[in-house]
Design an enzyme around this catalytic site. Sequence first.
Site, PDB file in Angstrom:
ATOM      1  N   LYS A  53      -1.089  -3.994  -9.353  1.00  0.00           N
ATOM      2  CA  LYS A  53       0.183  -4.528  -8.856  1.00  0.00           C
ATOM      3  C   LYS A  53       0.294  -6.017  -9.178  1.00  0.00           C
ATOM      4  O   LYS A  53       1.344  -6.482  -9.648  1.00  0.00           O
ATOM      5  CB  LYS A  53       0.293  -4.300  -7.339  1.00  0.00           C
ATOM      6  CG  LYS A  53       0.475  -2.837  -6.958  1.00  0.00           C
ATOM      7  CD  LYS A  53       0.336  -2.594  -5.444  1.00  0.00           C
ATOM      8  CE  LYS A  53       0.432  -1.096  -5.151  1.00  0.00           C
ATOM      9  NZ  LYS A  53       0.214  -0.766  -3.722  1.00  0.00           N
ATOM     10  N   GLN A  97      -1.676  -3.956   1.591  1.00  0.00           N
ATOM     11  CA  GLN A  97      -2.173  -2.669   1.094  1.00  0.00           C
ATOM     12  C   GLN A  97      -2.750  -1.836   2.241  1.00  0.00           C
ATOM     13  O   GLN A  97      -3.506  -2.345   3.076  1.00  0.00           O
ATOM     14  CB  GLN A  97      -3.238  -2.916  -0.003  1.00  0.00           C
ATOM     15  CG  GLN A  97      -3.779  -1.660  -0.658  1.00  0.00           C
ATOM     16  CD  GLN A  97      -2.757  -0.949  -1.561  1.00  0.00           C
ATOM     17  OE1 GLN A  97      -1.746  -1.516  -1.952  1.00  0.00           O
ATOM     18  NE2 GLN A  97      -3.031   0.298  -1.870  1.00  0.00           N
ATOM     19  N   ASP A 120       7.658  -2.801   0.578  1.00  0.00           N
ATOM     20  CA  ASP A 120       7.130  -1.453   0.797  1.00  0.00           C
ATOM     21  C   ASP A 120       8.137  -0.556   1.504  1.00  0.00           C
ATOM     22  O   ASP A 120       7.918   0.658   1.594  1.00  0.00           O
ATOM     23  CB  ASP A 120       5.891  -1.546   1.696  1.00  0.00           C
ATOM     24  CG  ASP A 120       4.608  -1.202   0.980  1.00  0.00           C
ATOM     25  OD1 ASP A 120       4.679  -0.569  -0.084  1.00  0.00           O
ATOM     26  OD2 ASP A 120       3.544  -1.566   1.497  1.00  0.00           O
TER      27      ASP A 120
HETATM   28  N1  GUN Z   1      -1.590   2.559  -0.149  1.00  0.00           N
HETATM   29  C1  GUN Z   1      -1.280   3.608  -0.928  1.00  0.00           C
HETATM   30  N2  GUN Z   1       0.008   3.539  -1.326  1.00  0.00           N
HETATM   31  C2  GUN Z   1       0.520   2.425  -0.775  1.00  0.00           C
HETATM   32  C3  GUN Z   1       1.804   1.817  -0.823  1.00  0.00           C
HETATM   33  O1  GUN Z   1       2.759   2.295  -1.449  1.00  0.00           O
HETATM   34  N3  GUN Z   1       1.936   0.676  -0.113  1.00  0.00           N
HETATM   35  C4  GUN Z   1       0.926   0.139   0.601  1.00  0.00           C
HETATM   36  N4  GUN Z   1       1.151  -0.989   1.260  1.00  0.00           N
HETATM   37  N5  GUN Z   1      -0.288   0.661   0.662  1.00  0.00           N
HETATM   38  C5  GUN Z   1      -0.484   1.814  -0.027  1.00  0.00           C
END
Ligand code: GUN
Length: 299
Positions: A53, A97, A120
């Site tokens: 990311k 995350q 998110d």
């Molecule tokens: N962990 C797995 N997928 C995601 C996501 O889309 N956002 C976040 N913040 N954590 C994750």
Amino acid sequence: MSIVIDGKQVAASVIDRVKQATASLEQEAGLRPGLAVVIVGNDPASHAYVGAKSRMAKECGFTSIQHTLPEETSQEALAALVETLNADPAIHGILVQLPLPKHLQAEPIIQSIRPEKDVDGLHVVNAGKLATGDLTGGLVSCTPAGAMVLVRQVHGEDLSGLSAVVIGRSNLFGKPMATLLTAANATTTIAHSRTRDLAAVCREADILVAAVGRPMMVKADWVKPGATVIDVGINRIEAPERGEGKTRLVGDVDFQAVEAVAGVLTPVPGGVGPMTIAMLMANTLIAASRVAGRTPPRF
Ligand code: GUN
């Protein structure tokens, strides 16, 4: 045999549009989108996702900041970091995350992110906007938004008359995915671990979306012939055929078996996964465009 959707290719075209819009936002409004990604602890899979990311944010021309916090970080310290990022005018998107280490409560942290920076789409304001039919005023969770781009590639904007089944009811995916499908006029069912005769429910679906976290659970006889199958699972399983101690990634769908029945199928890896990252970039650009008072592009 199914048509296999190349998620990397679709994601690349989203990223191209993000790059172009980022360049014009900077040229015309003097504003560069900023994304802050926060990771707590040592989970190797989470580190891999977060690294991807952060790298993609740089590639898009964003200010990209990664905060890597130790496993023993306190709730207060994490909350304080979110407050700092909330107040930072160079940051337009904040992603914490998940999952967090067990001693931390994720929900208060997520709800403390300013909704305008919640790339998110997990804040109740953004979840609520989506739930009440405001698809453009908030921020939509990246994985369902990305899965929906793939669905639109196959079926177009209007899913009238089609039945959709989403297996999984999480806030991060299942609920928003079902809302998006319904908003596009599909007749949508949310199925889950307590659904009676899950296979029979899935067999009714023209669009079947699997997000359960169980490796290869969806078998060929769960799928209506010709259906579109979107596999959201990412599961690491042992792969002794590749050598001692080796592993491989598989989805929630038994790809080899389902390939013979489905009309369209997404692979794992290389299906929904790249779309999640692309939509995170899209959401960050959307958040930054709004700060500049510009109408954001639609993805
Ligand atoms: N962990 C797995 N997928 C995601 C996501 O889309 N956002 C976040 N913040 N954590 C994750």
